[in-house]
Every structure is written in structure tokens, then in C-alpha cells.
Scaffold this motif. Structure first.
Motif, PDB file in Angstrom:
ATOM      1  N   LYS A 274       0.826  -1.195   0.000  1.00  0.00           N
ATOM      2  CA  LYS A 274       0.000   0.000   0.000  1.00  0.00           C
ATOM      3  C   LYS A 274       0.872   1.261   0.000  1.00  0.00           C
ATOM      4  CE  LYS A 274      -3.820  -2.347   0.181  1.00  0.00           C
ATOM      5  NZ  LYS A 274      -4.713  -2.412  -1.026  1.00  0.00           N
ATOM      6  N   GLU A 276       0.379   5.922   0.008  1.00  0.00           N
ATOM      7  CA  GLU A 276      -0.415   7.141  -0.122  1.00  0.00           C
ATOM      8  C   GLU A 276       0.356   8.104  -1.004  1.00  0.00           C
ATOM      9  OE1 GLU A 276      -0.948   4.867   3.123  1.00  0.00           O
ATOM     10  OE2 GLU A 276       0.244   6.620   3.732  1.00  0.00           O
ATOM     11  N   GLU A 285      -5.172   7.021  -1.949  1.00  0.00           N
ATOM     12  CA  GLU A 285      -4.764   5.670  -1.591  1.00  0.00           C
ATOM     13  C   GLU A 285      -4.297   4.954  -2.856  1.00  0.00           C
ATOM     14  OE1 GLU A 285      -4.647   4.657   1.562  1.00  0.00           O
ATOM     15  OE2 GLU A 285      -5.440   6.622   2.174  1.00  0.00           O
ATOM     16  N   THR A 287      -1.892   1.416  -4.589  1.00  0.00           N
ATOM     17  CA  THR A 287      -1.185   0.148  -4.484  1.00  0.00           C
ATOM     18  C   THR A 287       0.093   0.266  -5.290  1.00  0.00           C
ATOM     19  OG1 THR A 287      -3.220  -1.135  -4.236  1.00  0.00           O
ATOM     20  CG2 THR A 287      -1.275  -2.323  -5.000  1.00  0.00           C
ATOM     21  N   LYS A 302      -7.395   2.267  -6.845  1.00  0.00           N
ATOM     22  CA  LYS A 302      -8.106   1.058  -6.408  1.00  0.00           C
ATOM     23  C   LYS A 302      -8.752   0.307  -7.567  1.00  0.00           C
ATOM     24  CE  LYS A 302     -12.307   3.633  -5.164  1.00  0.00           C
ATOM     25  NZ  LYS A 302     -13.241   3.968  -4.058  1.00  0.00           N
ATOM     26  N   HIS A 321       5.057  -1.350   7.199  1.00  0.00           N
ATOM     27  CA  HIS A 321       3.667  -1.675   6.896  1.00  0.00           C
ATOM     28  C   HIS A 321       2.736  -0.984   7.896  1.00  0.00           C
ATOM     29  CE1 HIS A 321       4.428  -4.512   3.734  1.00  0.00           C
ATOM     30  NE2 HIS A 321       5.228  -5.228   4.486  1.00  0.00           N
TER      31      HIS A 321
END
Length: 322
Positions: A274, A276, A285, A287, A302, A321
Motif C-alpha cells: 500500500k 499514499e 490511496e 497500491t 483502487k 507496513h
């Protein structure tokens, strides 16, 4: 031809105390300087024209005694990584502009080699490394340029104490910037995605260090603070990237320890997780995914679409994490 002979750790470090002209540390200014007194930003392009050479990666000190650093404002990308004792260090990547000076320059870490695998034979400027790491640096697909290999490219500032006083003259390692095509990070730039949330400030904490990014609408940039203090350039300006990435990664122990016995953290930049992405006063947000050390890092929304960054400097802060 790669230099493989290292003539003793520290033996080739310059012993003469030579002052570095911090006033000349930034990119050239002139009649195009901004009305607010700040130098114009280096032009940053992402053209498909072939790169004229490699990127320059410089390991930069980030403890209070090293500040203000020199030349960070000219970097295309600044990576922030955890090191021993909960402290942090920076790696500045230069492709589209070369400042007159960068520093203070400090030592390399094992995970730097994985991170730099995304570039084509990059030039790595660093001031040394743990003795057992040096053979791995020699074998890595990069051009290592410490003061041992390139003593003429480094100077020691007379107004700072060692080890926080070693500065690089990038023009002694590369004749000119290699161009945006050398910046094979995998990042995409363009229009912001839909959504996101308003974000005025974001702080990332390490055990003994912190990074805070505060949105400035008047500058259209994120103002950087280090350990709670404004991060300044050598001429008194503010470090202010256009995009900030908080990338959540696995941080494990490496095979190396410093002279105090503290383990050197290893940042796993290959994999997925993940993140930001902060741009234009909003947080998105994301990935991230990096399939191998030879690949850049893709950041997606997303729904799997590329998450564009704003044009300008990018800071990537590696965090554990969440």
C-alpha cells in the motif's frame, strides 16, 4: 571500465579542508529567476528521446549536523530510507539537472543496490560502506564513484565537522544531465485522479527521525520539515516537492551491522503493498508493485489505473507496513 581496486577505506578521503561554495550549489540562476526571489525550477521532461547517459544517485546525510543539505532541490526524485539507530538517510536521483554541489555525502547500504536496479548502469556517489558490502557494490550493475575512485569530484567544507562535510561536484562525474528518459522509475505524470481526500499535512515517523509535508497552496508544493524543523536549501529556501509518496514496505534486518553493532535495516523495494500519494493538497490511496529489481515501481488506484504524479520533484518516503 569498472574500477575494482579500492585503495583502503578512508585512505583516499581528502585530507585538505577545502571550503565548498554553498552559494553555487543550486542550478544556474539568471534573468529568468522568479519574482519571489527563488531560482527557477529545473526543466523536467519525460520525453521518449533516448537518454544520453545514466542517472546520478547520491547518498545524502540527514542528521541535524548535516543540515541544510546542498543540491536536494535539483533532484528529480528523493528517496528517504531508515538506517541504523532509527535515523534516516536520503538518496537523491538526478536525471534532468545537475547542481553544482550535492551533500553532505555519506555511506551506502545494502538495500540501495536493489533500489538502483531500476536504472541502466546508474552512477552511485557515496562516501564508503561496510567492508563486507563493498564486494557487492563492485558486482552490482552500476558505476561506483566514492572518493576512492574519484577523489577529484569531492571536497570537504571547512565550516563543518567530519563526517558531515563531504560534498560532491556532479559535473566531475557526468558531463551533462542525461535527460528524463534515464529516469526509469515507473512513475507516471499527468492529471490527478478523481477522488482522494483533502490533506493539509502528513508526517512519517521513524524511531529517531520524522518527515512532515505541509501543503502550500501559494507554492503548489509540499513544504518539507525534518525532525520538526523546516527543511531548507543551502541558500535559505524551502525544500518543496510537487508529489510525496509514503510507500509501505517490509523493513527487515540486513546481513550488516555498523561499528556500534547496530543492524542496518534492509528496505524491500521489490514486491507490492500500500501507499499514499500526496499531490495538490489531496491524498490518494494507492497500491504499489515492483516485479523485480530491474523494474520500476507502478502506483495504481483502487480500480487498477495508473496513479499520476504531479509534474516536478517527487519524494518517496519508505515506511513500515501500516
Amino acid at each position: 571500465m569498472r574500477r575494482r581496486m579500492r585503495r583502503g577505506r578512508g585512505a583516499a578521503l581528502l585530507t585538505a579542508a577545502m571550503a565548498v561554495s554553498l552559494a553555487a550549489a543550486g542550478c544556474t540562476t539568471g534573468p529568468d529567476a522568479r519574482q519571489d526571489g527563488r531560482a527557477p525550477e529545473p526543466e523536467r521532461t519525460h520525453s521518449t528521446a533516448p537518454a544520453s547517459g545514466p542517472v546520478l544517485a547520491v547518498k545524502v546525510d540527514n542528521v541535524p549536523a548535516a543540515r541544510p543539505q546542498t543540491g536536494l532541490e535539483a533532484a528529480d526524485v528523493v528517496y528517504a530510507e531508515p538506517v541504523e539507530a532509527g535515523l534516516s538517510r536520503l538518496m537523491a536521483i538526478y536525471a534532468t539537472a545537475l547542481p553544482a554541489s550535492v551533500g553532505p555525502v555519506r555511506s551506502a547500504r545494502e538495500s540501495d543496490l536493489e533500489l538502483l536496479g531500476q536504472f541502466d548502469r546508474p552512477v552511485l556517489a557515496f562516501s564508503g560502506a561496510q567492508s563486507k558490502l563493498l564486494p557487492l557494490i563492485d558486482k552490482a550493475p552500476l558505476r561506483a564513484e566514492s572518493p576512492n575512485e574519484a577523489p577529484g569530484a569531492y571536497l570537504r567544507a571547512a565550516d563543518r565537522q567530519a563526517p558531515h562535510n563531504l560534498y560532491l561536484s556532479p559535473g566531475k562525474l557526468l558531463p551533462k544531465p542525461s535527460g528524463g528518459a534515464a529516469l526509469t522509475t515507473g512513475f507516471t505524470y499527468g492529471k490527478a485522479p478523481a477522488g482522494g481526500r483533502a490533506e493539509s499535512s502528513r508526517t512519517v515517523r521513524y524511531p529517531s527521525a520524522s518527515f512532515t509535508f505541509t501543503w502550500s497552496g501559494s507554492r503548489d508544493r509540499w513544504l518539507v520539515s525534518l525532525d520538526g524543523d523546516p527543511a531548507r536549501t543551502a541558500d535559505g529556501g524551502r525544500l518543496a516537492p510537487a508529489t510525496v509518496v509514503v510507500q509501505h514496505v517490509k523493513v527487515r534486518e540486513s546481513h550488516f551491522r555498523d561499528f556500534r553493532g547496530s543492524n542496518s535495516p534492509y528496505v524491500e523495494s521489490v514486491g507490492s503493498g500500500k501507499a499514499e500519494v500526496l499531490r495538490e493538497g489531496r491524498a490518494y490511496e494507492a497500491t504499489w508493485k515492483r516485479g523485480s529489481a530491474a523494474d520500476g515501481t507502478a502506483f495504481t488506484t483502487k480500480d487498477g489505473k495508473p496513479l499520476n504524479f504531479a509534474e516536478g520533484q517527487v519524494w518517496v518516503v519508505f515506511a513500515g507496513h501500516s
